[in-house]
Design a protein around this motif. Structure first.
Motif, short mmCIF file in Angstrom:
data_model
loop_
_atom_site.label_atom_id
_atom_site.label_comp_id
_atom_site.label_asym_id
_atom_site.label_seq_id
_atom_site.Cartn_x
_atom_site.Cartn_y
_atom_site.Cartn_z
N ALA A 139 54.87 59.05 34.87
CA ALA A 139 55.95 58.28 35.49
C ALA A 139 55.86 58.37 37.01
N ASP A 140 56.11 57.26 37.67
CA ASP A 140 55.95 57.17 39.13
C ASP A 140 57.23 57.51 39.89
N VAL A 141 58.38 57.17 39.31
CA VAL A 141 59.66 57.34 40.00
C VAL A 141 60.71 57.77 38.98
N VAL A 161 55.85 52.94 36.49
CA VAL A 161 56.92 53.15 35.51
C VAL A 161 57.98 54.04 36.13
N GLN A 162 59.23 53.63 35.99
CA GLN A 162 60.36 54.40 36.53
C GLN A 162 61.26 54.82 35.37
N MET A 163 61.84 56.02 35.49
CA MET A 163 62.71 56.54 34.44
C MET A 163 64.15 56.59 34.93
N HIS A 164 65.07 56.12 34.07
CA HIS A 164 66.50 56.20 34.36
C HIS A 164 67.20 56.73 33.12
N GLY A 174 55.71 38.75 35.20
CA GLY A 174 55.62 39.01 36.63
C GLY A 174 56.22 40.31 37.09
N ALA A 175 56.58 41.20 36.15
CA ALA A 175 57.20 42.47 36.54
C ALA A 175 56.27 43.27 37.45
N ASP A 176 56.80 43.72 38.58
CA ASP A 176 56.03 44.58 39.49
C ASP A 176 56.09 46.03 39.04
N SER A 177 57.12 46.38 38.28
CA SER A 177 57.23 47.72 37.71
C SER A 177 58.13 47.64 36.49
N ILE A 178 58.05 48.68 35.65
CA ILE A 178 58.87 48.77 34.43
C ILE A 178 59.79 49.97 34.55
N CYS A 179 61.07 49.76 34.21
CA CYS A 179 62.01 50.88 34.15
C CYS A 179 62.38 51.13 32.69
N ILE A 180 62.32 52.39 32.28
CA ILE A 180 62.85 52.79 30.97
C ILE A 180 64.29 53.22 31.22
N LYS A 181 65.22 52.41 30.77
CA LYS A 181 66.64 52.59 31.09
C LYS A 181 67.37 53.15 29.88
#
Length: 475
Positions: free
Chosen positions: A235-237, A212-215, A179-186
């Motif tokens: 990447a979106d964010v 996809v968000q990058m951290h 159910g993830a609405d987005s994925i973060c690469i942490k």
């Protein structure tokens, strides 16, 4: 020969969002999470007008430090920020079944925490697990969806023989099925370079079909390159921090990325002029807390050489100095690699970084490997932290837990419900339902804090002793 094409000319027009982290990870990374709510409020209105994708304001270590060091109620901080941020989305970092603490908590605690967190004003909840064991994210993820908040599930990035592009991609696909609405690469340690960042983002975008968000952290000096590569891969964010709370062990600077992407197909659309007054204010806040700031300048080469987070390296130096054994530092660093392999290559993030680091240090200082093993490391081998990314070394396992059989179920299943017992334990001092959660997460700290808060609120000193039969106090 340089091409005459403009930057990103072949890219599709795509506004890149920025999650601003200075009110959470920025000050957690640089000054031990000590910024007070009162220091945040003067800048909130300015931040609210920028148009950030979101602001990270809660979770991580903020919960603990609010009560332990600042004598603040973390729930009240969240409500206060929510009242002042009228336009922006607010988000937090949640450690799955660890919630915001340092052990696994019962399912009823996890569900109640998520319910209250969303109810008090959060829009986005980012969930990760130190072992990337998706079972440890199940309950929290399910409750986020039930509360109608945005569920962002995070891959804890690390480097090892088992942490391959294919493994990370499968993890992302599994997260979407949850159910993830987005994925973060942490990327906790700042290990992610531009080539791997590009390939990882490109594959997830193509096959998982979610934002996809990058951290990452600037510790190794790779962060800006990794972000640019990730952005060009789709990447979106990206997570950034306003300049006074950026760089070092924090994130890349917000202003820098707004300027770097301006006029490109990835333009953030943010106005640099609106960021300057925010930076000027936070510079004063930084000066106020200068005594707490970490002194790291430039690149920490140890992150690249040993693939360990910067904080973990500094802890080794501190601990070995205390033991008058700083000459054993190189041996300990090499031992970390060996211990991590024997423990099934856990990512080095809280709490697994502490487990691996402590065991490596003991192995070297005691002079015999695995002779002294802390209870927490035994629990790891018993499966109580979750499933390691790779099988543990069977001989080491026998040394640590003997003939005991590790659990094979989801760790949360073996933890008894906690809410009702906690309500009984602190009943005289409950002023809000959230106080029960504060007590469960940090009983020793909350016990003192809740009594002080109660006394301040009711204007009556109730004493600091144990409750007798729930209502009376010893003289």
């Amino acid at each position: 020969m340089m091409s005459d094409k403009g930057f990103g000319e072949n890219a599709t027009q795509k506004t890149v969002g920025i999650t601003e982290t200075s009110l959470r990870d920025g000050h957690q990374s640089l000054m031990a999470t000590r910024m007070r709510t009162d220091d945040m409020l003067p800048v909130v209105d300015m931040m609210d007008e920028v148009g950030f994708h979101s602001l990270e304001v809660w979770g991580g270590a903020t919960f603990d430090t609010c009560m332990r060091f600042l004598d603040e109620d973390p729930w009240e901080r969240l409500r206060t920020l929510r009242r002042h941020f009228k336009k922006s989305k607010l988000q937090m970092l949640l450690r799955g079944q660890n919630v915001v603490g340092y052990r696994h908590y019962a399912d009823d605690t996890v569900r109640e925490f998520v319910k209250r967190a969303v109810g008090n004003g959060l829009d986005i909840i980012r969930i990760f697990d130190a072992l990337n064991d998706l079972r440890n994210m199940e309950i929290a993820a399910d409750q986020v969806k039930k509360e109608g908040a945005h569920l962002q599930m995070a891959i804890s990035y690390t480097i090892s023989p088992v942490h391959t592009l294919e493994a990370f991609l499968q993890m992302a696909l599994d997260m979407v099925s949850m159910g993830a609405d987005s994925i973060c690469i942490k990327d906790m340690a700042g290990l992610l370079g531009p080539v791997d960042a590009y390939n990882l983002v490109k594959n997830i975008k193509e096959k998982a079909n979610v934002p996809v968000q990058m951290h990452t952290h600037y510790t190794s000096g790779l962060a800006s390159m990794a972000y640019m590569a990730a952005i060009m891969a789709g990447a979106d964010v990206v997570d950034c921090a306003i300049s006074p709370f950026a760089m070092g062990t924090s994130q890349p600077a917000t202003e820098t990325f707004v300027a770097a992407l301006r006029g490109s197909p990835y333009d953030t659309g943010l106005n640099l002029g609106k960021l300057i007054p925010i930076a000027e204010y936070l510079k004063k806040v930084r000066e106020k807390y200068s005594h707490l700031f970490m002194g790291m300048q430039g690149v920490d080469v140890n992150v690249l050489a040993y693939q360990i987070p910067g904080g973990m390296y500094s802890n080794f130096v501190s601990q070995l100095k205390e033991q008058n054994a700083l000459d054993k530092l190189d041996t300990v660093l090499k031992e970390v690699e060996r211990v991590r392999r024997e423990m099934g290559y856990p990512p080095l993030v809280t709490p697994t970084s502490q487990l691996v680091g402590t065991q490596a240090t003991l192995n070297v200082l005691v002079g015999e490997r695995w002779k002294v093993v802390p209870r927490e490391v035994q629990n790891y081998f018993l499966g109580l932290y979750g499933r390691p990314p790779a099988p543990v070394d069977p001989e080491v396992q026998r040394k640590v837990i003997g003939d005991q059989e590790p659990i094979s179920c989801r760790p949360g299943e073996v933890i008894e419900p906690e809410l009702e017992k906690a309500k009984e334990a602190i009943e005289p001092w409950i002023l809000q339902p959230e106080d029960v959660l504060s007590y469960i997460l940090f009983p020793a700290v909350a016990k003192d804090f809740l009594v002080r808060k109660y006394a301040r609120t009711v204007k009556r000193d109730v004493g600091l002793g144990e409750a007798l039969e729930g209502v009376a106090y010893p003289m």
